[in-house]
Write a protein that holds these residues in place. Structure first.
Motif, PDB file in Angstrom:
ATOM      1  N   LEU A 167      88.026  48.591 -47.217  1.00  0.00           N
ATOM      2  CA  LEU A 167      87.144  49.754 -47.205  1.00  0.00           C
ATOM      3  C   LEU A 167      87.341  50.519 -45.906  1.00  0.00           C
ATOM      4  CD1 LEU A 167      83.778  48.116 -48.354  1.00  0.00           C
ATOM      5  CD2 LEU A 167      85.213  49.641 -49.741  1.00  0.00           C
ATOM      6  N   SER A 168      87.098  51.811 -45.957  1.00  0.00           N
ATOM      7  CA  SER A 168      87.085  52.588 -44.715  1.00  0.00           C
ATOM      8  C   SER A 168      85.772  52.311 -43.998  1.00  0.00           C
ATOM      9  CB  SER A 168      87.211  54.080 -45.012  1.00  0.00           C
ATOM     10  OG  SER A 168      86.024  54.557 -45.617  1.00  0.00           O
ATOM     11  N   PRO A 169      85.701  52.531 -42.683  1.00  0.00           N
ATOM     12  CA  PRO A 169      84.436  52.332 -41.980  1.00  0.00           C
ATOM     13  C   PRO A 169      83.288  53.147 -42.590  1.00  0.00           C
ATOM     14  CG  PRO A 169      86.223  52.558 -40.413  1.00  0.00           C
ATOM     15  CD  PRO A 169      86.798  52.857 -41.759  1.00  0.00           C
ATOM     16  N   SER A 170      83.574  54.385 -43.003  1.00  0.00           N
ATOM     17  CA  SER A 170      82.521  55.245 -43.555  1.00  0.00           C
ATOM     18  C   SER A 170      82.015  54.696 -44.893  1.00  0.00           C
ATOM     19  CB  SER A 170      83.059  56.665 -43.751  1.00  0.00           C
ATOM     20  OG  SER A 170      83.411  57.225 -42.501  1.00  0.00           O
ATOM     21  N   LYS A 171      82.916  54.222 -45.732  1.00  0.00           N
ATOM     22  CA  LYS A 171      82.494  53.669 -47.025  1.00  0.00           C
ATOM     23  C   LYS A 171      81.687  52.386 -46.812  1.00  0.00           C
ATOM     24  CE  LYS A 171      85.885  55.579 -50.251  1.00  0.00           C
ATOM     25  NZ  LYS A 171      86.974  55.277 -51.225  1.00  0.00           N
ATOM     26  N   ASN A 189      92.479  52.176 -39.839  1.00  0.00           N
ATOM     27  CA  ASN A 189      93.517  51.341 -40.462  1.00  0.00           C
ATOM     28  C   ASN A 189      93.211  49.858 -40.290  1.00  0.00           C
ATOM     29  OD1 ASN A 189      94.908  53.654 -41.218  1.00  0.00           O
ATOM     30  ND2 ASN A 189      96.258  53.622 -39.430  1.00  0.00           N
ATOM     31  N   PHE A 190      92.760  49.490 -39.091  1.00  0.00           N
ATOM     32  CA  PHE A 190      92.407  48.102 -38.812  1.00  0.00           C
ATOM     33  C   PHE A 190      91.278  47.646 -39.741  1.00  0.00           C
ATOM     34  CE2 PHE A 190      89.157  45.497 -36.658  1.00  0.00           C
ATOM     35  CZ  PHE A 190      89.865  44.335 -36.401  1.00  0.00           C
ATOM     36  N   PHE A 191      90.242  48.443 -39.856  1.00  0.00           N
ATOM     37  CA  PHE A 191      89.078  48.066 -40.658  1.00  0.00           C
ATOM     38  C   PHE A 191      89.443  47.985 -42.138  1.00  0.00           C
ATOM     39  CE2 PHE A 191      84.937  48.383 -42.642  1.00  0.00           C
ATOM     40  CZ  PHE A 191      84.127  47.652 -41.779  1.00  0.00           C
ATOM     41  N   LYS A 192      90.221  48.948 -42.611  1.00  0.00           N
ATOM     42  CA  LYS A 192      90.597  48.957 -44.022  1.00  0.00           C
ATOM     43  C   LYS A 192      91.523  47.799 -44.365  1.00  0.00           C
ATOM     44  CE  LYS A 192      91.638  52.243 -47.660  1.00  0.00           C
ATOM     45  NZ  LYS A 192      91.891  53.658 -47.997  1.00  0.00           N
ATOM     46  N   LYS A 193      92.359  47.422 -43.423  1.00  0.00           N
ATOM     47  CA  LYS A 193      93.282  46.301 -43.639  1.00  0.00           C
ATOM     48  C   LYS A 193      92.506  45.002 -43.887  1.00  0.00           C
ATOM     49  CE  LYS A 193      96.644  43.447 -41.162  1.00  0.00           C
ATOM     50  NZ  LYS A 193      97.361  43.248 -39.867  1.00  0.00           N
ATOM     51  N   GLY A 222      87.751  49.428 -28.133  1.00  0.00           N
ATOM     52  CA  GLY A 222      89.063  49.431 -27.489  1.00  0.00           C
ATOM     53  C   GLY A 222      90.181  50.105 -28.252  1.00  0.00           C
ATOM     54  N   PHE A 223      89.871  50.833 -29.321  1.00  0.00           N
ATOM     55  CA  PHE A 223      90.901  51.550 -30.074  1.00  0.00           C
ATOM     56  C   PHE A 223      91.094  52.929 -29.441  1.00  0.00           C
ATOM     57  CE2 PHE A 223      89.284  48.428 -33.023  1.00  0.00           C
ATOM     58  CZ  PHE A 223      90.421  47.979 -33.683  1.00  0.00           C
ATOM     59  N   THR A 224      92.328  53.235 -29.116  1.00  0.00           N
ATOM     60  CA  THR A 224      92.597  54.514 -28.445  1.00  0.00           C
ATOM     61  C   THR A 224      92.545  55.687 -29.414  1.00  0.00           C
ATOM     62  OG1 THR A 224      94.975  54.134 -28.717  1.00  0.00           O
ATOM     63  CG2 THR A 224      93.972  53.480 -26.615  1.00  0.00           C
ATOM     64  N   GLU A 225      92.740  55.423 -30.707  1.00  0.00           N
ATOM     65  CA  GLU A 225      92.680  56.463 -31.727  1.00  0.00           C
ATOM     66  C   GLU A 225      91.765  56.008 -32.862  1.00  0.00           C
ATOM     67  OE1 GLU A 225      94.012  59.380 -31.515  1.00  0.00           O
ATOM     68  OE2 GLU A 225      95.268  59.067 -29.737  1.00  0.00           O
ATOM     69  N   VAL A 226      90.984  56.931 -33.388  1.00  0.00           N
ATOM     70  CA  VAL A 226      90.092  56.599 -34.501  1.00  0.00           C
ATOM     71  C   VAL A 226      90.897  56.143 -35.714  1.00  0.00           C
ATOM     72  CG1 VAL A 226      88.298  57.470 -36.054  1.00  0.00           C
ATOM     73  CG2 VAL A 226      88.379  58.244 -33.689  1.00  0.00           C
ATOM     74  N   THR A 227      92.056  56.743 -35.923  1.00  0.00           N
ATOM     75  CA  THR A 227      92.888  56.362 -37.072  1.00  0.00           C
ATOM     76  C   THR A 227      93.318  54.901 -36.971  1.00  0.00           C
ATOM     77  OG1 THR A 227      94.819  57.281 -35.919  1.00  0.00           O
ATOM     78  CG2 THR A 227      93.767  58.669 -37.580  1.00  0.00           C
ATOM     79  N   HIS A 228      93.582  54.429 -35.746  1.00  0.00           N
ATOM     80  CA  HIS A 228      93.956  53.019 -35.572  1.00  0.00           C
ATOM     81  C   HIS A 228      92.799  52.114 -35.989  1.00  0.00           C
ATOM     82  CE1 HIS A 228      96.997  54.294 -32.213  1.00  0.00           C
ATOM     83  NE2 HIS A 228      97.383  54.644 -33.426  1.00  0.00           N
TER      84      HIS A 228
END
Length: 299
Positions: free
Chosen positions: A291-295, A283-287, A274-280
């Motif tokens: 970690l970033s999703p890729s890491k 940011n959500f995952f790292k918060k 449901g995230f309209t932008e990958v950056t969102h």
């Protein structure tokens, strides 16, 4: 993520045969004893959902992965799985002995809803470490299952259902008593329960259910036909968490599962959740994980 494994596929993979009564109108039940596996002879068990329930007693130090958790069984444990939660067992050659029974929802048709029990709920505990004494209490239950399923008793399936309930309640009673304090059944609790059910109904994400439709407290309030403030108060009163916290926790859990166990790329996972932008999504995952999703995926 791999597609859900059916009972037929389970029998074919495990035993290379399919029982004649698998389409029995009363539902399906069976019980098995774990046979020792030689080192190097074990086949990797894929991380996936199955369309049946399983209750497994294992003596041995194996690793159990379910949802986004990994539990290292040090000595012995009982494990509960259901069709909603993907799982896999690793280091099966370390199983010294054990038993497992499998059954589908139809086997309990008109005999209760198994999903009401915490051992089969997404947020519940599914692996219970056991003492030697507890193992010796559970073994006879499985042995009774073997006796009943091989008997000619006309009501043997009623007995087998009761034995399944014995295993369920044995595990639930192992949890802290505080978890079972009686709460008054009121409007807040009913609304909270419906909200939590709606949250869970959106998962897991797979090829048959590729995206969620409810993301915010307002979305859920509209679906439940209540004011969003009323929903927020009810959920906070019963769960001690906000609706936003609960939604975020469940999105994070599903994100972790998909990153580790699906071949979807990060963008596909973001849009499915449901995230309209990958950056969102990043940011959500790292918060929540630092970690970033890729890491996280490559870690």
């Amino acid at each position: 993520m791999e597609k859900i494994e059916s009972l037929e596929e389970f029998y074919k993979r495990k035993f290379d045969w399919i029982p004649d009564n698998i389409k029995n109108e009363i539902g399906h039940f069976n019980v098995f004893e774990h046979e020792p596996i030689e080192v190097g002879k074990t086949k990797p068990l894929p991380y996936k959902r199955r369309d049946f329930f399983k209750i497994m007693l294992v003596v041995g130090n194996i690793d159990m992965s379910y949802a986004d958790r990994v539990v290292a069984v040090k000595k012995q444990a009982i494990f509960f799985s259901n069709p909603q939660i993907p799982y896999k067992c690793e280091n099966l050659e370390r199983i010294e002995e054990g038993f497992f029974c499998i059954f589908n929802q139809h086997f309990f048709h008109r005999f209760g809803d198994l999903n009401q029990y915490s051992v089969f709920q997404p947020t519940g505990n599914h692996v219970f470490e056991l003492s030697d004494e507890q193992v010796e209490q559970i073994k006879p239950i499985y042995k009774k299952m073997f006796d009943e399923i091989n008997s000619d008793y006309v009501h043997k399936y009623d007995v087998l259902r009761n034995l399944v309930f014995e295993l369920i309640h044995f595990a639930i009673k192992m949890q802290p008593a505080a978890s079972f304090e009686k709460q008054q059944i009121n409007a807040s609790q009913r609304i909270s329960t419906m909200f939590l059910e709606l949250v869970e109904r959106q998962f897991p994400i797979d090829e048959n259910h590729p995206s969620i439709s409810l993301r915010s407290a307002s979305d859920f309030a509209n679906q439940l036909n209540v004011h969003v403030n009323h929903l927020n108060r009810a959920v906070k009163e019963i769960t001690k968490k906000t609706t936003t916290q609960i939604i975020a926790e469940r999105l994070l859990q599903e994100a972790k599962i998909m990153l580790k166990h699906s071949n979807w790329n990060v963008a596909e996972i973001a849009y499915a959740l449901g995230f309209t932008e990958v950056t969102h999504f990043n940011n959500f995952f790292k918060k929540h994980t630092a970690l970033s999703p890729s890491k996280f995926r490559n870690g």
